[in-house]
Design a protein around this motif. Structure first.
Motif, PDB file in Angstrom:
ATOM      1  N   PHE A  95       0.815  -1.222   0.000  1.00 34.46           N
ATOM      2  CA  PHE A  95       0.000   0.000   0.000  1.00 34.46           C
ATOM      3  C   PHE A  95       0.848   1.271   0.000  1.00 34.46           C
ATOM      4  O   PHE A  95       0.387   2.339   0.409  1.00 34.46           O
ATOM      5  CB  PHE A  95      -0.973   0.011   1.187  1.00 34.46           C
ATOM      6  CG  PHE A  95      -1.911  -1.165   1.196  1.00 34.46           C
ATOM      7  CD1 PHE A  95      -2.937  -1.263   0.276  1.00 34.46           C
ATOM      8  CD2 PHE A  95      -1.747  -2.193   2.121  1.00 34.46           C
ATOM      9  CE1 PHE A  95      -3.804  -2.360   0.279  1.00 34.46           C
ATOM     10  CE2 PHE A  95      -2.603  -3.295   2.132  1.00 34.46           C
ATOM     11  CZ  PHE A  95      -3.631  -3.372   1.207  1.00 34.46           C
ATOM     12  N   ASN A  96       2.080   1.159  -0.451  1.00 31.16           N
ATOM     13  CA  ASN A  96       2.974   2.309  -0.479  1.00 31.16           C
ATOM     14  C   ASN A  96       2.734   3.198  -1.691  1.00 31.16           C
ATOM     15  O   ASN A  96       1.980   2.854  -2.618  1.00 31.16           O
ATOM     16  CB  ASN A  96       4.430   1.832  -0.494  1.00 31.16           C
ATOM     17  CG  ASN A  96       4.896   1.364   0.867  1.00 31.16           C
ATOM     18  OD1 ASN A  96       5.020   2.154   1.793  1.00 31.16           O
ATOM     19  ND2 ASN A  96       5.143   0.058   1.008  1.00 31.16           N
ATOM     20  N   MET A  97       3.397   4.344  -1.681  1.00 31.06           N
ATOM     21  CA  MET A  97       3.474   5.216  -2.834  1.00 31.06           C
ATOM     22  C   MET A  97       4.460   4.619  -3.841  1.00 31.06           C
ATOM     23  O   MET A  97       5.496   4.084  -3.463  1.00 31.06           O
ATOM     24  CB  MET A  97       3.949   6.614  -2.404  1.00 31.06           C
ATOM     25  CG  MET A  97       4.151   7.619  -3.535  1.00 31.06           C
ATOM     26  SD  MET A  97       5.006   9.102  -2.928  1.00 31.06           S
ATOM     27  CE  MET A  97       3.790   9.775  -1.807  1.00 31.06           C
ATOM     28  N   ILE A  98       4.135   4.688  -5.121  1.00 38.82           N
ATOM     29  CA  ILE A  98       5.010   4.219  -6.191  1.00 38.82           C
ATOM     30  C   ILE A  98       5.418   5.422  -7.028  1.00 38.82           C
ATOM     31  O   ILE A  98       4.570   6.217  -7.444  1.00 38.82           O
ATOM     32  CB  ILE A  98       4.313   3.169  -7.078  1.00 38.82           C
ATOM     33  CG1 ILE A  98       3.778   2.009  -6.227  1.00 38.82           C
ATOM     34  CG2 ILE A  98       5.248   2.676  -8.168  1.00 38.82           C
ATOM     35  CD1 ILE A  98       4.841   1.230  -5.489  1.00 38.82           C
ATOM     36  N   VAL A  99       6.723   5.542  -7.280  1.00 36.11           N
ATOM     37  CA  VAL A  99       7.260   6.668  -8.046  1.00 36.11           C
ATOM     38  C   VAL A  99       8.111   6.110  -9.185  1.00 36.11           C
ATOM     39  O   VAL A  99       8.887   5.166  -8.988  1.00 36.11           O
ATOM     40  CB  VAL A  99       8.118   7.599  -7.157  1.00 36.11           C
ATOM     41  CG1 VAL A  99       8.754   8.718  -7.982  1.00 36.11           C
ATOM     42  CG2 VAL A  99       7.270   8.195  -6.038  1.00 36.11           C
ATOM     43  N   THR A 100       7.978   6.688 -10.385  1.00 34.39           N
ATOM     44  CA  THR A 100       8.783   6.269 -11.539  1.00 34.39           C
ATOM     45  C   THR A 100       9.592   7.439 -12.069  1.00 34.39           C
ATOM     46  O   THR A 100       9.149   8.592 -12.029  1.00 34.39           O
ATOM     47  CB  THR A 100       7.899   5.723 -12.667  1.00 34.39           C
ATOM     48  OG1 THR A 100       6.962   6.737 -13.077  1.00 34.39           O
ATOM     49  CG2 THR A 100       7.142   4.487 -12.218  1.00 34.39           C
ATOM     50  N   CYS A 101      10.800   7.133 -12.569  1.00 35.06           N
ATOM     51  CA  CYS A 101      11.694   8.145 -13.134  1.00 35.06           C
ATOM     52  C   CYS A 101      11.840   7.894 -14.628  1.00 35.06           C
ATOM     53  O   CYS A 101      12.286   6.804 -15.045  1.00 35.06           O
ATOM     54  CB  CYS A 101      13.062   8.092 -12.456  1.00 35.06           C
ATOM     55  SG  CYS A 101      12.994   8.459 -10.683  1.00 35.06           S
ATOM     56  N   LYS A 102      11.478   8.872 -15.431  1.00 35.44           N
ATOM     57  CA  LYS A 102      11.367   8.653 -16.873  1.00 35.44           C
ATOM     58  C   LYS A 102      12.698   8.342 -17.537  1.00 35.44           C
ATOM     59  O   LYS A 102      12.797   7.425 -18.355  1.00 35.44           O
ATOM     60  CB  LYS A 102      10.720   9.873 -17.548  1.00 35.44           C
ATOM     61  CG  LYS A 102      10.524   9.666 -19.050  1.00 35.44           C
ATOM     62  CD  LYS A 102       9.723  10.774 -19.687  1.00 35.44           C
ATOM     63  CE  LYS A 102       9.462  10.468 -21.149  1.00 35.44           C
ATOM     64  NZ  LYS A 102       8.650  11.480 -21.810  1.00 35.44           N
ATOM     65  N   ALA A 103      13.747   9.096 -17.232  1.00 33.72           N
ATOM     66  CA  ALA A 103      14.995   8.964 -17.990  1.00 33.72           C
ATOM     67  C   ALA A 103      15.790   7.716 -17.637  1.00 33.72           C
ATOM     68  O   ALA A 103      16.576   7.228 -18.449  1.00 33.72           O
ATOM     69  CB  ALA A 103      15.859  10.201 -17.782  1.00 33.72           C
ATOM     70  N   SER A 104      15.604   7.177 -16.434  1.00 33.31           N
ATOM     71  CA  SER A 104      16.388   6.021 -15.993  1.00 33.31           C
ATOM     72  C   SER A 104      15.615   4.715 -16.018  1.00 33.31           C
ATOM     73  O   SER A 104      16.201   3.641 -15.923  1.00 33.31           O
ATOM     74  CB  SER A 104      16.887   6.241 -14.557  1.00 33.31           C
ATOM     75  OG  SER A 104      15.783   6.251 -13.655  1.00 33.31           O
ATOM     76  N   GLY A 105      14.277   4.800 -16.102  1.00 36.18           N
ATOM     77  CA  GLY A 105      13.451   3.617 -15.965  1.00 36.18           C
ATOM     78  C   GLY A 105      13.331   3.147 -14.534  1.00 36.18           C
ATOM     79  O   GLY A 105      12.862   2.032 -14.277  1.00 36.18           O
ATOM     80  N   GLY A 106      13.738   3.987 -13.565  1.00 38.93           N
ATOM     81  CA  GLY A 106      13.709   3.607 -12.160  1.00 38.93           C
ATOM     82  C   GLY A 106      12.309   3.556 -11.590  1.00 38.93           C
ATOM     83  O   GLY A 106      11.474   4.414 -11.887  1.00 38.93           O
ATOM     84  N   VAL A 107      12.044   2.535 -10.760  1.00 38.91           N
ATOM     85  CA  VAL A 107      10.764   2.392 -10.058  1.00 38.91           C
ATOM     86  C   VAL A 107      11.069   2.328  -8.574  1.00 38.91           C
ATOM     87  O   VAL A 107      11.890   1.518  -8.122  1.00 38.91           O
ATOM     88  CB  VAL A 107      10.012   1.130 -10.509  1.00 38.91           C
ATOM     89  CG1 VAL A 107       8.673   1.025  -9.794  1.00 38.91           C
ATOM     90  CG2 VAL A 107       9.801   1.140 -12.022  1.00 38.91           C
TER      91      VAL A 107
END
Length: 506
Positions: free
Chosen positions: A112-124
């Motif tokens: 149930f956590n927050m999910i964050v994605t980074c566009k340039a690195s593909g990081g999740v």
């Protein structure tokens, strides 16, 4: 943007003050500024995304109803009328400068956590209620190159073999079955990635359709940010609950390449995409269903204007009529077509009010494709917008060995590509080795010196033609080495007949 039964908030796209406005939209479509987010680059035009903490997030230590807004690697927390606070920083340079995706896990597969994605690195990344950040993995392609991901969602557990996983959109993914870029990838809780789960040209986001959609106080269930014909006007469109009858638990994937929104369904044979709806000329950006899991406030707070930029108040009364018709034919039979109603127009110098006069309808029967029609009367005072280009550049990406540029033809006649001129950073990119238009190779002579100027293009006239009235085509320039990502190091024009020259770079 982010929506809930008592909340509809959106960030403005451009600012030259070093801050980006967060606006709260009222039931009638008017809006007021409730906060200003410091932007990483000190101003300009940047896409900042947001989410609202649902009830489930309390299991991870969050306070339901808090707003969270991304600005590069920074995650800001807003709990009106309290001031803005910095909640967490993602330790990933790929989150700069913008397009940092954000959502909450409603399923529990990511606690149930927050999910964050980074566009340039593909990081999740996973973020808990204390602001602690944990990397879940990276979305890379078969060549171990980072994919340009954004706008994630945790899909329902029962939604096929990738149910309960994080789905992310990748508008530029090139290795599709049709060669048209755009796909959705999945990541499980162990960080294992499955590429190309479903394909949709220009995939911009992943939206889970609620089993029983609830509504914001305007009556809308889904809110979609739209730029018409690339140059404006800009606004928020709403879809009503009837549009989603029988579709709960499935997924929508809007397109930033002008082909509308896909409906993704699953049966024993696999995942299927069909056209849900299109708004001709629309560039689809952020979108949000009203989140039924966000509690209604008691008492309702009053937004506090930012002293440096007070809420806008002038109004005027032009009438806008939108009559969309679907312009894209998917490979499978369309599942549903919805009509839409513009909900608000967000311009820094105007207050928008809205009176809907159309009711959205949709059918879950897979055998019909009606022409959607909606009429709405909106009152707003837009700032003057430039006349839309007859041929517009809708996307430009620099990834791996490719520079990819998508054009949209808004003219009433087809346009034939007849010439290309381009300069590039030769020391970085090396030679230009190939140019394709969709799946067709139109140039395959290795060219160095950092410059190209040619009218000797391969392919037939038909293969180099962009269809009229919203047709799109994607040019992919493939180089010897990984390309430089600073657009200012390029120049380029494309010549079309009969339109003429179109600037495509920088």
């Amino acid at each position: 943007m982010a929506a809930a039964p008592a909340d509809l908030i959106a960030t403005e796209y451009c600012s030259f003050t070093g801050f980006t406005n967060v606006d709260k939209v009222a039931c009638d479509g008017s809006f007021s500024t409730i906060a200003q987010i410091p932007t990483p680059n000190g101003g300009g035009c940047e896409e900042l995304y947001m989410t609202i903490a649902p009830n489930q997030s309390a299991n991870a230590g969050f306070s339901p109803r808090d707003y969270f807004i991304t600005a590069g690697p920074n995650i800001w927390q807003l709990r009106p009328p309290n001031p803005l606070t910095l909640f967490a920083v993602i330790p990933d340079s790929g989150c700069s400068p913008d397009h940092t995706g954000i959502t909450f896990d409603h399923e529990g597969t990511f606690d149930f956590n927050m999910i964050v994605t980074c566009k340039a690195s593909g990081g999740v990344w996973k973020v808990d209620g204390t602001g602690a950040v944990t990397n879940l993995g990276f979305v890379h392609d078969q060549n171990n190159q980072a994919r340009t991901i954004e706008n994630p969602a945790v899909v329902p557990r029962a939604f096929g073999p990738f149910g309960g996983q994080i789905w992310v959109s990748d508008e530029d993914y090139p290795d599709t079955s049709t060669t048209l870029p755009g796909a959705v990838h999945a990541m499980d809780s162990g960080g294992n990635v499955t590429l190309d789960v479903v394909e949709w040209h220009g995939a911009e986001g992943v939206l889970v359709i609620p089993q029983t959609p609830c509504t914001f106080c305007s009556g809308g269930a889904l809110f979609q940010a739209i730029t018409l014909n690339e140059q404006g006007p800009y606004g928020i469109y709403e879809y009503f609950p009837d549009s989603f009858a029988g579709l709960g638990g499935n997924v929508l994937v809007p397109s930033e390449s002008g082909i509308g929104t896909a409906l993704v369904t699953f049966n024993d044979s696999g995942y299927f995409t069909s056209l849900f709806d299109n708004i001709p000329g629309g560039t689809f950006e952020g979108a949000s269903f009203a989140d039924c899991d966000v509690p209604t406030p008691t008492p309702t707070f009053t937004p506090i204007p930012t002293p440096s930029e007070p809420p806008n108040t002038p109004t005027a009364t032009p009438t806008a009529t939108f009559t969309p018709t679907a312009t894209f034919t998917p490979t499978s039979t369309p599942r549903a077509t919805a009509t839409f109603t513009p909900a608000a127009t967000l311009t820094p110098t105007a207050t928008a009010t809205f009176t809907p006069t159309a009711t959205a309808t949709a059918s879950a029967t897979a055998s019909f494709t009606p022409t959607p029609t909606a009429t709405a009367t909106a009152t707003f005072t837009p700032t003057p917008t430039p006349t839309p280009l007859t041929i517009a550049v809708t996307t430009k990406t620099f990834n791996s060995t490719r520079v990819t540029i998508t054009f949209q033809n808004n003219a009433a006649v087809g346009q034939v590509l007849t010439g290309l001129a381009m300069t590039w950073p030769q020391a970085t990119n090396g030679n230009l080795t190939k140019i394709t238009m969709g799946a067709i190779t139109i140039y395959n002579t290795s060219t160095g010196g950092g410059t190209l100027d040619t009218s000797s293009l391969l392919g037939t006239t038909a293969q180099r033609t962009i269809a009229a009235n919203g047709g799109t085509a994607t040019l992919t320039f493939t180089f010897q080495h990984n390309v430089g990502t600073d657009a200012s190091n390029y120049t380029g024009t494309a010549t079309f007949n009969p339109f003429g020259s179109v600037t495509m770079l920088p």
